[in-house]
Design a protein around this motif. Structure first.
Motif, short mmCIF file in Angstrom:
data_model
loop_
_atom_site.label_atom_id
_atom_site.label_comp_id
_atom_site.label_asym_id
_atom_site.label_seq_id
_atom_site.Cartn_x
_atom_site.Cartn_y
_atom_site.Cartn_z
N TYR A 1 84.55 -18.25 -70.96
CA TYR A 1 83.53 -17.65 -71.81
C TYR A 1 82.18 -17.88 -71.15
CZ TYR A 1 80.59 -16.84 -75.95
OH TYR A 1 79.66 -16.35 -76.83
N GLY B 1 83.96 -24.69 -79.58
CA GLY B 1 83.15 -23.83 -80.45
C GLY B 1 81.67 -24.15 -80.32
N THR B 2 81.34 -25.43 -80.37
CA THR B 2 79.94 -25.86 -80.24
C THR B 2 79.41 -25.49 -78.85
OG1 THR B 2 80.38 -27.68 -81.76
CG2 THR B 2 78.41 -27.88 -80.40
N LYS C 1 80.33 -22.92 -77.05
CA LYS C 1 80.08 -21.48 -77.02
C LYS C 1 78.71 -21.15 -77.61
CE LYS C 1 84.85 -19.80 -77.02
NZ LYS C 1 85.96 -19.29 -77.84
N ASP C 2 78.37 -21.78 -78.73
CA ASP C 2 77.05 -21.55 -79.33
C ASP C 2 75.93 -22.04 -78.41
OD1 ASP C 2 78.21 -20.38 -81.50
OD2 ASP C 2 77.18 -21.62 -83.01
N ASP D 1 75.55 -19.66 -75.47
CA ASP D 1 74.82 -18.44 -75.85
C ASP D 1 73.31 -18.69 -75.81
OD1 ASP D 1 77.11 -17.02 -76.16
OD2 ASP D 1 77.04 -16.90 -78.36
N THR E 1 76.48 -32.38 -80.51
CA THR E 1 75.57 -31.32 -80.95
C THR E 1 75.35 -30.32 -79.81
OG1 THR E 1 73.64 -32.54 -80.18
CG2 THR E 1 74.34 -32.94 -82.45
N LYS E 2 74.71 -29.19 -80.15
CA LYS E 2 74.35 -28.21 -79.12
C LYS E 2 73.40 -28.87 -78.11
CE LYS E 2 73.14 -24.99 -82.13
NZ LYS E 2 72.57 -23.75 -82.67
N MET F 1 72.46 -12.72 -82.69
CA MET F 1 73.33 -13.48 -83.60
C MET F 1 72.57 -13.83 -84.88
SD MET F 1 75.76 -16.59 -82.38
CE MET F 1 74.49 -17.86 -82.45
N ILE G 1 81.98 -18.56 -87.52
CA ILE G 1 81.25 -19.81 -87.27
C ILE G 1 82.04 -20.65 -86.27
CG2 ILE G 1 80.31 -21.91 -88.31
CD1 ILE G 1 80.15 -20.21 -90.96
N ARG G 2 81.39 -20.98 -85.15
CA ARG G 2 82.08 -21.76 -84.11
C ARG G 2 81.54 -23.19 -84.04
NH1 ARG G 2 81.00 -17.42 -79.36
NH2 ARG G 2 78.89 -18.19 -79.81
N LEU G 3 80.30 -23.34 -84.46
CA LEU G 3 79.61 -24.63 -84.35
C LEU G 3 80.29 -25.68 -85.23
CD1 LEU G 3 77.04 -26.08 -83.30
CD2 LEU G 3 75.83 -25.19 -85.29
N ARG G 4 80.51 -26.89 -84.67
CA ARG G 4 81.20 -27.95 -85.40
C ARG G 4 80.32 -29.18 -85.64
NH1 ARG G 4 85.77 -25.72 -87.36
NH2 ARG G 4 86.55 -24.25 -85.84
N ALA G 5 79.10 -29.17 -85.14
CA ALA G 5 78.24 -30.35 -85.26
C ALA G 5 77.83 -30.56 -86.72
CB ALA G 5 77.00 -30.16 -84.39
N GLN G 6 77.44 -31.77 -87.03
CA GLN G 6 76.88 -32.04 -88.36
C GLN G 6 75.52 -31.35 -88.48
OE1 GLN G 6 77.13 -36.26 -89.28
NE2 GLN G 6 79.17 -36.37 -88.41
N TYR H 1 71.59 -31.34 -89.12
CA TYR H 1 70.41 -32.22 -89.10
C TYR H 1 69.17 -31.50 -89.60
CZ TYR H 1 73.70 -34.79 -86.25
OH TYR H 1 74.83 -35.45 -85.82
#
Lengths: 380, 191
Positions: free
Chosen positions: A255, A272-273, A275-276, A279, A358-359, B1, B61-66, B68
């Motif tokens: 990806y 998943g994180t 990928k975001d 992007d 985190t991202k 997005m 939704i792909r994001l898995r973080a908590q 903040y």
């Protein structure tokens, strides 16, 4: 049917759709909800299986071994210390060439005791002879379990489906649960051939004693068969996509940017994180990509080398560590790359014992891997 | 997005914090959106601070973080505001904060968009027990419009046995009405 349900519940429903005959399990966080739901389904008269509540994980693994040897479809699930307690038997299941599917709800290993997610449990089992698949989200967890039965029963190699504990098992999100008739069409009733299971009409011995004259050959044969299973796994993933319209046959999914300078290699829910984060980096004209490892065993070396291609930097994320070495996946990537790639490959250990990823931490890794140092890095 | 709407819930073990997040996610899903709910993965103990997270989006939704920097914070127990520093993390920039309380002024919160709802009082009246989470999600949807009341009702009906669902839906409706009135009264700024 599309539903917004908990990952554990989605897996339990899927296992029931696969019509196992024997389920044996011992509860451990975060696997508990899966086997609780399966026990409830049985109690409500909706499960066509024997549910064996065991005295330990060692017993649970032994019971599915025995049941599989008698020629029926079996299932178990565990996590962390529970998986480690199964270890001896899991090696035996693989060595005896018995089909089995097990879910590992990935969790950290003691000590210190920690119930949260990482992947140290599964990674510790990587040499056991099980095919090991990793799910990115709950939909993929559902899909991989159905494919897992197809693989294990055809190849007589057990399959472990890994899903990150809590991060997936305890998350509500939309999941499309297939219809019974669709699953039945893809996965017909299990009927092993005569001589492959314990049958009073055709007596055989399973799990024999092997002297130095034979042991090595038997192990070599298993090694060859697991290596060769890649092709069959890909075919089945492809067939699943044809039947259900989801997934794909790649064991390494790419990806991101067309000509990436940096590729992040990872497996499980962190994908998943990433990928975001990728992007957002690409919006800022950064050439970044992601290589998602869907199958750790057999290790898809050729596919990975192809995906990494001409990238300059590969950051390998591990939610586990081989203490005294580095992240386990990082070592595997380096081994695959030897004499084939010129990229700098660096090990980043993330998310141990439930540490949030985190991202921003992904973006930090993107920066860090392009620096000079190449040592192991623990990402806070 | 499209920007994902992020909600963080704070309560104590036994207050149904995680269930509240799940009900919001299920309701948003019934409204045709993508959603995600997950707990803060604490060790489950009655009375201990608990948090849960919910995301709602028009896309997968792909994001898995908590979370903040939430868009909304739901506080089930106002006592946590002064004792648990994580409760107000990101409060300054969030779109709205919902508190189970009857108190009007919150000088410790640097955000004008604070709405209170007497969820405990409503729960005692409608359910007969201090089960506050359904009242709070009713109030939340009046405040945020991130899920419809009809979908929340459906989510509650599917989750609980009929009698329990009926009293919880009554609490949810009462809290919804209470916040609807307040929003008109106070001309809630950015919501």
């Amino acid at each position: 049917m599309n539903k917004c349900i908990e990952g554990s519940h989605a897996v339990a429903e899927t296992i029931n759709l696969c019509r196992p005959k024997v389920i044996a399990a011992y509860p451990i966080t975060p696997q508990t909800h899966i086997v609780e739901d399966l026990a409830k389904m049985k109690a409500n008269g909706d499960g066509g299986y024997e549910f064996v509540r065991c005295e330990s994980e060692f017993a649970a693994a032994s019971i599915i071994l025995g049941a599989s040897a008698s020629g029926v479809r079996v299932y178990s699930a565990s996590s962390s210390q529970g998986l480690l307690l199964m270890t001896e038997v899991l090696f035996t299941i693989a060595g005896m060439r018995l089909p089995a599917v097990l879910t590992c709800a990935n969790r950290a290993i003691s000590a210190p005791i920690n119930i949260w997610n990482d992947q140290q449990d599964a990674m510790t089992l990587r040499d056991s002879g099980w095919i090991m698949l990793f799910a990115e989200d709950n939909q993929e967890a559902v899909d991989l379990h159905i494919v897992a039965y197809k693989i294990t029963e055809a190849l007589r190699i057990p399959v472990m489906v890994n899903m990150d504990g809590f991060v997936l098992t305890h998350t509500f999100e939309p999941v499309d649960i297939p219809e019974q008739k669709e699953v039945d069409a893809f996965l017909p009733e299990y009927s092993p051939e005569q001589g492959q299971f314990l049958d009073i009409n055709m007596p055989v011995s399973l799990g024999c004693f092997a002297t130095p004259a034979d042991y090595m050959n038997i192990r070599e044969e298993l090694a060859i068969d697991i290596e060769a299973s890649k092709k069959f796994i890909k075919t089945q993933l492809g067939n699943y996509k044809k039947a259900f319209g989801r997934g794909g046959n790649a064991l390494v999914e790419y990806y991101g940017a067309k000509n990436p300078d940096v590729i992040i290699v990872a497996m499980g829910s962190v994908v998943g994180t990433i990928k975001d984060a990728a992007d957002e980096l690409m919006e800022k004209k950064k050439n970044v990509g992601l290589a998602k490892i869907k199958c750790l065993r057999p290790f898809p070396k050729e596919e990975l080398v192809k995906v990494l291609g001409k990238t300059k930097f590969a950051a390998v994320l591990d939610k586990s560590i081989s203490l005294g070495q580095e992240g386990i996946l990082a070592t595997e990537v380096k081994a695959a790359a030897q004499n084939k790639l010129s990229a700098k490959i660096q090990s980043f250990v993330v998310g141990l014992g439930g540490r949030d990823i985190t991202k921003d931490s992904i973006k930090e890794i993107f920066q860090h891997v392009q620096k000079r140092d190449s040592g192991l890095s623990f990402v806070e | 997005m499209e920007k994902i709407q992020e909600i963080r819930l704070h309560g104590r073990g036994g207050q149904g914090t995680v269930t509240a997040a799940e009900l919001i996610a299920v309701a948003a899903f019934y409204d045709g959106k993508f959603s995600q709910a997950f707990p803060s993965f604490g060790v489950e103990r009655r009375g201990a601070p608990v948090s849960a997270f919910c995301r709602i989006s028009g896309e997968k939704i792909r994001l898995r973080a908590q979370i903040y920097q939430p868009d909304f914070i739901i506080i089930q127990d106002a006592g946590l505001i002064t004792t648990d520093p994580s409760v107000l993390q990101g409060a300054e920039k969030c779109r709205g904060i919902l508190i189970n309380s009857e108190k009007k002024d919150w000088p410790e919160i640097k955000n004008k968009n604070v709405i209170t709802v007497p969820a405990t009082k409503i729960a005692l009246e409608k359910i007969g027990k201090p089960f506050i989470n359904t009242a709070l999600i009713g109030a939340f949807t009046a405040m945020s419009k991130l899920a419809t009341l009809g979908s929340l009702r459906r989510a509650v009906e599917e989750r609980f046995p009929p009698e329990v669902a009926a009293s919880n839906i009554a609490a949810m409706q009462a809290a919804y009405d209470c916040v609807e009135v307040k929003i008109k009264e106070y001309k809630f700024s950015s919501i």
